[in-house]
Design a protein around this motif. Sequence first.
Motif, mmCIF file in Angstrom:
data_model
loop_
_atom_site.group_PDB
_atom_site.id
_atom_site.type_symbol
_atom_site.label_atom_id
_atom_site.label_comp_id
_atom_site.label_asym_id
_atom_site.label_seq_id
_atom_site.Cartn_x
_atom_site.Cartn_y
_atom_site.Cartn_z
ATOM 1 N N ARG A 175 -4.446 10.869 -6.381
ATOM 2 C CA ARG A 175 -3.000 10.663 -6.411
ATOM 3 C C ARG A 175 -2.477 10.578 -7.846
ATOM 4 N NH1 ARG A 175 -2.265 5.985 -5.675
ATOM 5 N NH2 ARG A 175 -4.383 5.180 -5.439
ATOM 6 N N GLN B 82 -6.093 -4.687 -6.411
ATOM 7 C CA GLN B 82 -5.627 -3.328 -6.129
ATOM 8 C C GLN B 82 -4.675 -2.847 -7.226
ATOM 9 O OE1 GLN B 82 -6.022 -5.767 -4.057
ATOM 10 N NE2 GLN B 82 -6.607 -5.108 -1.993
ATOM 11 N N THR C 71 6.135 6.064 -8.381
ATOM 12 C CA THR C 71 6.039 6.266 -6.929
ATOM 13 C C THR C 71 7.409 6.418 -6.277
ATOM 14 O OG1 THR C 71 3.948 5.055 -6.805
ATOM 15 C CG2 THR C 71 5.240 5.214 -4.773
ATOM 16 N N ARG D 132 -0.379 4.471 -1.658
ATOM 17 C CA ARG D 132 -1.569 5.110 -1.103
ATOM 18 C C ARG D 132 -1.292 5.867 0.193
ATOM 19 N NH1 ARG D 132 -6.333 0.668 -2.615
ATOM 20 N NH2 ARG D 132 -5.773 0.538 -4.834
ATOM 21 N N TYR D 133 -0.164 5.570 0.854
ATOM 22 C CA TYR D 133 0.133 6.340 2.062
ATOM 23 C C TYR D 133 1.395 7.194 1.915
ATOM 24 C CZ TYR D 133 3.580 2.716 3.449
ATOM 25 O OH TYR D 133 4.638 1.851 3.502
ATOM 26 N N TYR E 218 0.808 -1.226 0.000
ATOM 27 C CA TYR E 218 0.000 0.000 0.000
ATOM 28 C C TYR E 218 0.842 1.277 0.000
ATOM 29 C CZ TYR E 218 -4.300 -2.645 0.620
ATOM 30 O OH TYR E 218 -5.367 -3.487 0.422
ATOM 31 N N GLU F 247 -5.085 0.399 -9.819
ATOM 32 C CA GLU F 247 -4.063 1.418 -10.104
ATOM 33 C C GLU F 247 -3.810 1.530 -11.597
ATOM 34 O OE1 GLU F 247 -2.725 3.508 -7.972
ATOM 35 O OE2 GLU F 247 -3.764 2.609 -6.263
#
Length: 992
Positions: free
Chosen positions: A773, A789, A739, A673-674, A670, A793
């Motif tokens: 995001r 998931q 990312t 997402r954080y 994750y 994305e």
Amino acid sequence: MKNVSSLEQRLRSDLTGDVFFDAFNRGRYATDASFYQIMPAGVVVPRTVDEALRTLAIVRDAGRIVTPRGGGTSQCGQTVNDGIVVDLSKHLNKIISLDVANRSCVVEPGIVLDDLNRQLRKHGLWFPVDVSTASRATIGGMAGNNSCGGRSLRYGTMRDNTLSMDAALADGTLLHFGEVPRDLTRINGSDSGLKLFRDMLDLGEREALEISDKFPKVQRRVGGYNLDALVPRNAPNNMAHLLVGSEGTLAFTTQVELKLWPVIRNKALGVCHFGSFYEAMDAAQHLVKLRPIAVELVDRTMIALGREIAMFQPIISAAVRGDPDAILVVEFAEEDQADNLARLKQLGELMSDLGFGWDRPQRKWGGVVELVEPALQTGIADFRAAGLNVMMSMKQEGKPVSFVEDCAVPLPRLADYTERLNAVFTKHGTRGTMYAHASEGCLHVRPVLNLKLEKDVKAMRAIAEEAFAMVREYKGSHSGEHGDGLVRSEFHETMFGARIVADFREVKQRFDPGNTLNPGKIVDPPRMDDRSLFRYAPDYRVGELKTVLDWSAYPGAGGGFQGAVEMCNNNGACRKLEGGVMCPSYRATRNEKDVTRGRANTLRLAISGQLGADALASDEMMETLKLCVSCKACRHECPTGVDMAKMKIEVLAARAATHGLSLRDRLVGYLPRYLDLAARFAPIANWRNRSPLLRALFEKLAGISARRALPDFRRDTFRPDATALGPADGREVVLFADTFNRGYERENLDAAIEVLVAGGYRVHLPRPSDGGRPPCCGRTFLSAGLVEQARAELDRLVATYVPFAARGVPIIGLEPSCLLTLRDELLSLRSDEAAKTVSAHALLFEEFLVREAEAGRLALPLGAVAGTAVVHGHCHQKSFGAFKPVEKVLRLVPGLDVKTIESSCCGMAGAFGYGADTYQASIEMAELSLLPSVRSADQETLIVADGTSCRHQIKDGSGRTPLHVASVLAMSLKRATSNSDRLSPTKEEAHG
């Protein structure tokens, strides 16, 4: 079961090496490269020769049998049995002594041929029995099978190059097998050993006429025991030659003395093209008169399959002209290159004299393509050596099957034999593939059959009987290279006669009266078509299973997942120790569990129910895949295309669905997402790195090694204000801010923008339509098995980028693992046109720049920044053939000498290197070549690595700070600008 348990207990107490009696490990040793499968009772991996001999004694006392094993690449089932398998390849792999002057060496049986030759090369020597499996074949296994290799025309077989062997009989008696006079005078040895030798020499004398009459007069005869080594006319007799080819049935080898040769200095290759396969086979007998060291066949099927395999496409384009029915690769290797070139010219003249020409009708169409450049010679040799795996790359239930593979016939009969054999295949409703040793009349012939079907098993039996009848008619050998094993031993009586087979049985009984050593091979074998011994036995079933990725290119359950797993033919290319990337974890551990083949075997056994219920999601399966770093090297380097990284995603998804997620899985998966939240509180989020207490706590709770510093979060993550930068009329590109670079190393993205804008490009930085995001490839979710998931994305990413891709705008990324997800996993999750369009336009930064430069569209003012750059390639770059552009782009920098580190995986591999349970393996992978190469570079040398995890591993392990290619080019731009400024006159100078 009680006996097995007590045997296991004793082995564990007496040995320091690995002892395995669990189903998963035994299953990994139940197969070799044949179509057989026999589950062993246990597996021992001894650390020393003494431990190997203790194993033999313990197992014999327990009344069980022993099967020695090297690389496990036997084609005929030599290394599978139901007793204890002793794996000699991990530890017993050293050169014991080397005599350069006399060109000989003594080695342990587990040493791999390529490894041996790497060590010999610095002395100008090599061992020339160059089997195609040289990267994983052990000398002990080669001696057991009497291997031959492609150049036996000049150098002979394993037997011809074995000087002596030391071995233990089943009762533990240690003997030296070497050259002996017939009266056995001056031979030091035990009474029992001398008596054994005397009995063997007497047998040779007694049976000399029968041996002369029944043994084929071809060099490629490796069937049965080498009784001809015992006859008086071969005096003095070399007793080692009786052990060579005995397949571990007579004695347990502890060391082998080998004859060495000077390395080949010069070569010239002629690729002879033929429009007719028959004409190619007929020509072989004439081509050998030019005294080449090899004439190797590649047929139409192999060429066609090779054209579909990325790693072989360039060499086929360079070496193959038109659409030949067959090619013969003729190799000359005399000391004087002028001599080789003269013979190459003679080859062309001979082809013309035989009536071949590029302008002739199909039957006589042909000619010679000359290969004198070393790179092309290596390329065609690698392609031919990969013949077996190329043939096995067919994505269908039927595969080329080895059982009449190595029949050898006299060269004048080769054309007739192959024509008649093809007729036999047609008669039984199949076709065959043929390649390899045309110079020896020993072709690798494999009819395409599906051995899951009873009718095809019956066809196999019939083909074998008819083929061997032809071979007998031509006075050839039914076993010409790969030995007997379970496939051919049954036919010895047909080929040699009852009396010779009785002699074989006498030899076996005299050496091993208790039948302890690898029974069922050569003497008293089962039927070759006993389906209970097959990998796909009659009760083999794979039930329907739910899969999360697209496997539709393959047949079978799970939408084709079964077929993909079954593509592994156990030939073991993944066991190579140098060259390429595959398989990094095996290179570090040398464990069968940690090689692609071992994992694929385990998956096959699991999905077919042979490892118990729910084996796919079991702890044992996770242990099997624990050290798989998802480097994707197997995707590119495995000739049958076994993609273990993709298969691991299926296992992780099954595991997550059954057992849920660990804290580490959540932290890694994750991250996208954080990340922004963590960036806001970066000083707090980074406390873990500063506190030994928190490091220890993280290791306990999340399994993240306390010895690793995690990448620091930063507040100034990459958040561009504009959605486009650069000249409004510039050529358009989209920059994919992944990312990792966005959150941890934004300097690389800034550098990329600077370079692209300086080159006149309009750089788009589109925001997702949902306003959330930035786009993400889902890579971290895939690494935790969170496929839905990841799909979410990628859906966001495709929606964001497809308007640009639809009008031909390239999508450029910096992080290989992220950008190349768009070329790989995206298409396994979506097959719609939008996904295909985005995938087709996805390019790495350096791929794009090279494309632009080669098209004459790249105009970058670059200045010198350093004398040398040492470059490490990311695994995924290598897997997708995307590493060469890195070298090419760096060479645009003036005066920069670019040197590539010959490395496998860096060992960090995303989150792999951070795991408490994988940290040590990560370091071991890095220490194989990467970190030593970096440490040896001087401080002025640039260290370049495009992968985020690669850069972190290098910095952790060497203290050096590596650069992304984009940063190097940005530095070069700045240097050019500053030099230009210094060279420009000042205002005062300009006005005098």
